[in-house]
Scaffold this active site. Structure first.
Site, PDB file in Angstrom:
ATOM      1  N   MET A   1       0.926  -1.258  -0.111  1.00 48.65           N
ATOM      2  CA  MET A   1       0.110   0.111  -0.091  1.00 48.65           C
ATOM      3  C   MET A   1       0.863   1.276  -0.059  1.00 48.65           C
ATOM      4  O   MET A   1       0.136   2.515  -0.169  1.00 48.65           O
ATOM      5  CB  MET A   1      -0.818  -0.004   1.162  1.00 48.65           C
ATOM      6  CG  MET A   1      -1.816  -1.094   1.266  1.00 48.65           C
ATOM      7  SD  MET A   1      -3.090  -0.882  -0.136  1.00 48.65           S
ATOM      8  CE  MET A   1      -3.879   0.636   0.161  1.00 48.65           C
ATOM      9  N   ARG A   2       2.186   1.229   0.053  1.00 48.55           N
ATOM     10  CA  ARG A   2       2.987   2.290  -0.026  1.00 48.55           C
ATOM     11  C   ARG A   2       2.919   3.018  -1.244  1.00 48.55           C
ATOM     12  O   ARG A   2       2.775   4.320  -0.936  1.00 48.55           O
ATOM     13  CB  ARG A   2       4.550   2.057   0.226  1.00 48.55           C
ATOM     14  CG  ARG A   2       5.323   3.413   0.385  1.00 48.55           C
ATOM     15  CD  ARG A   2       6.985   2.827   0.674  1.00 48.55           C
ATOM     16  NE  ARG A   2       7.107   2.714   2.044  1.00 48.55           N
ATOM     17  CZ  ARG A   2       7.496   1.394   2.599  1.00 48.55           C
ATOM     18  NH1 ARG A   2       7.470   0.389   1.635  1.00 48.55           N
ATOM     19  NH2 ARG A   2       7.420   1.006   3.826  1.00 48.55           N
ATOM     20  N   ALA A   3       2.381   2.622  -2.358  1.00 49.42           N
ATOM     21  CA  ALA A   3       2.364   3.303  -3.554  1.00 49.42           C
ATOM     22  C   ALA A   3       1.161   4.241  -3.380  1.00 49.42           C
ATOM     23  O   ALA A   3       1.347   5.601  -4.160  1.00 49.42           O
ATOM     24  CB  ALA A   3       2.046   2.438  -4.668  1.00 49.42           C
TER      25      ALA A   3
END
Length: 682
Positions: free
Chosen positions: A274-276
């Site tokens: 989910m970092r993107a």
């Protein structure tokens, strides 16, 4: 202190400047990775950014740059009493590729810790970079253990130093900026994901722009202060714009419709984790603030995707970075019309504002598609150019080959290979292939330190100090330890090797299905070399000679590219290939004597052309064996009749031979890993 080159004086490179400025506006974006060829102002731009960063307020005398408003309660220089802070410029700290672990995280005085119980700590580069910029030039060449420490600090915002029960912790929050030349090798996916944005840079092909670059650089070199003074007005204006964007940033609205577009884009391009999504949201917000708007638009989301996603989509080192922009536009259009509860957060389909660009540019250059399309088959699928005339219908008869050059063929799908290692115990660069003495790994013994003590062997130190306690007048509970008592732990881990591929591209290898399988096997070994942190080189031979298709490098994707375009045909100068490999290894031993080589010969074992080609190939093989070069022969012979020539070559080399099937990790269990020992046992 030398006068830095002004940021606003950099010609072109709009995407590079925009990526850096967005991080200056919102450090939460997470830094930027600058990829590009040498001589494209990567380092110049990063160093110039520091002059534009707002000043920071620090506790007077604190070596760890604590904020006087909220000082770190665990600061080694604390606790800090309430006091007025002092302002200073934000630091740009450079991490050298060859830095030691102690230089990065700091060092404990083990001798004082054992004898006096004092935590004497000397801060490292992570402490210096706190609340500033940590710049890593050639970040792709950084040693693995330093990468691990850097990842931990970036993830936790703190650095931990622990030695034999003595630990120190301090805050380490910084803007991570890295530059790299992809020709020298790619980054690990874990480190790639830590960079918020990535930009691709290249030298301009416009004559006028190149002239202006040279003119400005010469003027700066002649008189840096006068040159900087001419650009002072533009620098101040850009500094004020950054401050205004920072002030506006908390008021920027990120509506539900925009969030849906961000989530849909990340899902459509199948990025991991989910970092993107989070980085895209922060980047889009920073883009709106930079343009002076209080609402994020669809254009901001598109630009954020082009900056935040390309480096997160690579599945292996052979995938080309970049995004399919048509797919991106389609995804944004499909996610855009979704209903919005408050009705006011729907992005303007026309972009909703004008971005004047200021210090940054527009869309970064990207690849045309998700990945580089595979090479074509280069001809018909018939077997008309397969060598013929072998007994029993075999296409592999000795002395028969196609003389004409064949077009390159696409490689078969790569697979997971058996691990091949160099025997013995090396001392090369840290990696994941062969056994070696390293700074990290399992403890195998102790020795007197040579230079600074880095890894204490506590039991050996106590054992060395114990017999002298009465003579040293010990009276209390503490142990009287002197410098001569200290013992350095010796550790065993894994090293990276130089894997030199010698690939037969002669006519006897030219059958399309066969060469496709051979290329697939070599690509598989290249992928294995990438994962094990090896250097790779490529020598090919066909016709009358051999050539170095790729000198030893850390860039396995460069090797893969050369392999894909490899033509075939002609005779089989096997001896020339082995002798060319010997020359390459001789030079590499002088350049990097600690890195041990592994020779991988991919051939069916035939030797044709010239007087006594088989005998000459045997002598060339024995030359490698006399120098102790570890080797393996990948036997590519196929057909009903097998001559076993690759096995003969392996015996001359002192290595072992494996077939393409045996090379697979899921094939016959028990393939001997130690290639030289296996060959001698045979």
């Amino acid at each position: 202190m030398s006068t830095p080159y002004p940021f606003t004086a950099i010609v072109g490179q709009d995407d590079l400047r925009l990526g850096l400025l967005l991080n200056a506006v919102s450090p939460a974006v997470g830094g930027v990775l600058v990829r590009g060829e040498k001589g494209t102002a990567k380092s110049t731009a990063v160093r110039a950014l520091a002059a534009l960063m707002p000043e920071v307020s620090v506790v007077p005398g604190c070596r760890f740059s604590c904020d006087p408003v909220s000082p770190d309660p665990a600061c080694p220089d604390g606790p800090h009493a309430e006091a007025a802070g002092v302002s200073r410029a934000a630091r740009t700290v450079e991490l050298p590729v060859g830095a030691s672990e102690d230089r990065l995280v700091g060092a404990l005085d083990i001798e004082r810790a054992l004898s006096e119980g004092v935590k004497a700590f000397e801060p490292g580069l992570l402490a210096d970079a706190h609340r500033g910029i940590l710049y890593v030039d050639e970040v792709n060449l950084l040693h693995d253990h330093l990468v691990d420490l850097l990842l931990d600090a970036a993830a936790m915002g703190a650095s931990y130093v622990e030695r034999e029960g003595v630990s120190v912790r301090h805050a380490a929050r910084f803007l991570l900026v890295g530059t790299m030349n992809p020709e020298e090798g790619e980054l690990r996916p874990q480190l790639l994901d830590r960079f918020g944005l990535t930009v691709e840079v290249a030298a301009s092909r416009d004559t006028d722009e190149r002239v202006e670059v040279v003119r400005r650089r010469l003027a700066y070199d002649d008189d840096p202060e006068a040159f900087a003074a001419r650009w002072a007005g533009e620098e101040n204006a850009l500094r004020e714009r950054i401050a205004a964007a920072r002030a506006l940033l908390p008021r920027v609205v990120l509506g539900d419709g925009v969030l849906r577009q961000i989530a849909a884009t990340c899902a459509a391009f199948e990025v991991d984790g989910m970092r993107a999504d989070i980085v895209m949201a922060r980047t889009a917000t920073a883009l709106a603030a930079w343009a002076g708007r209080e609402e994020v638009t669809a254009d901001d989301v598109r630009q954020a995707a082009l900056l935040a996603l390309p480096h997160r989509r690579r599945r292996n080192p052979f995938d080309a970075p970049g995004l399919d922009e048509d797919k991106l536009d389609q995804t944004l259009d499909e996610a855009g019309p979704q209903e919005n509860n408050d009705g006011d957060d729907q992005p303007d389909p026309d972009g909703g504002g004008d971005d004047d660009g200021g210090g940054g540019g527009g869309v970064p250059p990207q690849a045309d598609g998700d990945r580089t399309p595979p090479q074509g088959e280069g001809g018909s699928d018939s077997d008309s150019d397969t060598p013929s005339g072998a007994p029993g219908g075999s296409p592999d008869a000795p002395g028969r080959s196609t003389g004409a050059e064949q077009q390159p063929v696409a490689s078969a799908e790569p697979f997971r290979t058996k691990m091949l290692s160099v025997p013995g115990l090396g001392e090369g660069a840290a990696g994941r292939r062969s056994r070696a003495r390293t700074e990290h790994g399992r403890t195998t013994g102790a020795r007197r330190p040579q230079g600074a003590l880095t890894k204490l062997h506590l039991a050996a130190t106590v054992q060395a100090a114990a017999p002298h306690q009465r003579a040293r007048g010990r009276s209390g509970r503490g142990l009287v330890v002197r410098r001569d008592d200290l013992r350095q732990a010796t550790r065993e881990g894994r090293e990276g090797n130089l894997v030199l591929f010698v690939v037969d591209a002669s006519g006897s290898m030219a059958a399309r299905q066969r060469m496709s399988a051979v290329k697939g096997a070599v690509l598989s070994l290249l992928l294995d070399a990438y994962q094990r942190r090896d250097k790779v080189g490529l020598v090919t031979f066909r016709g009358k000679e051999a050539e170095v298709a790729l000198p030893p490098t850390s860039s396995v994707d460069a090797a893969a590219s050369r392999l894909e375009s490899l033509p075939t045909g002609g005779r089989t100068p096997l001896a020339a290939g082995l002798l060319k490999a010997h020359d390459v290894l001789r030079v590499e031993r002088l350049r990097d004597p600690s890195r041990r080589p592994l020779l991988v010969v991919v051939t069916d074992g035939r030797a044709t052309g010239g007087p006594e080609p088989v005998a000459l190939a045997g002598r060339a093989g024995r030359l490698h064996r006399s120098e102790g070069t570890a080797s393996v022969v990948v036997d590519c012979e196929s057909g009903y009749v097998r001559l076993g020539l690759a096995g003969e070559l392996a015996r001359e080399l002192g290595g072992t031979a494996v077939t393409l099937d045996e090379l697979r990790a899921d094939s016959i269990a028990g393939l001997v890993k130690d290639v030289t020992a296996a060959g001698r046992a045979a």
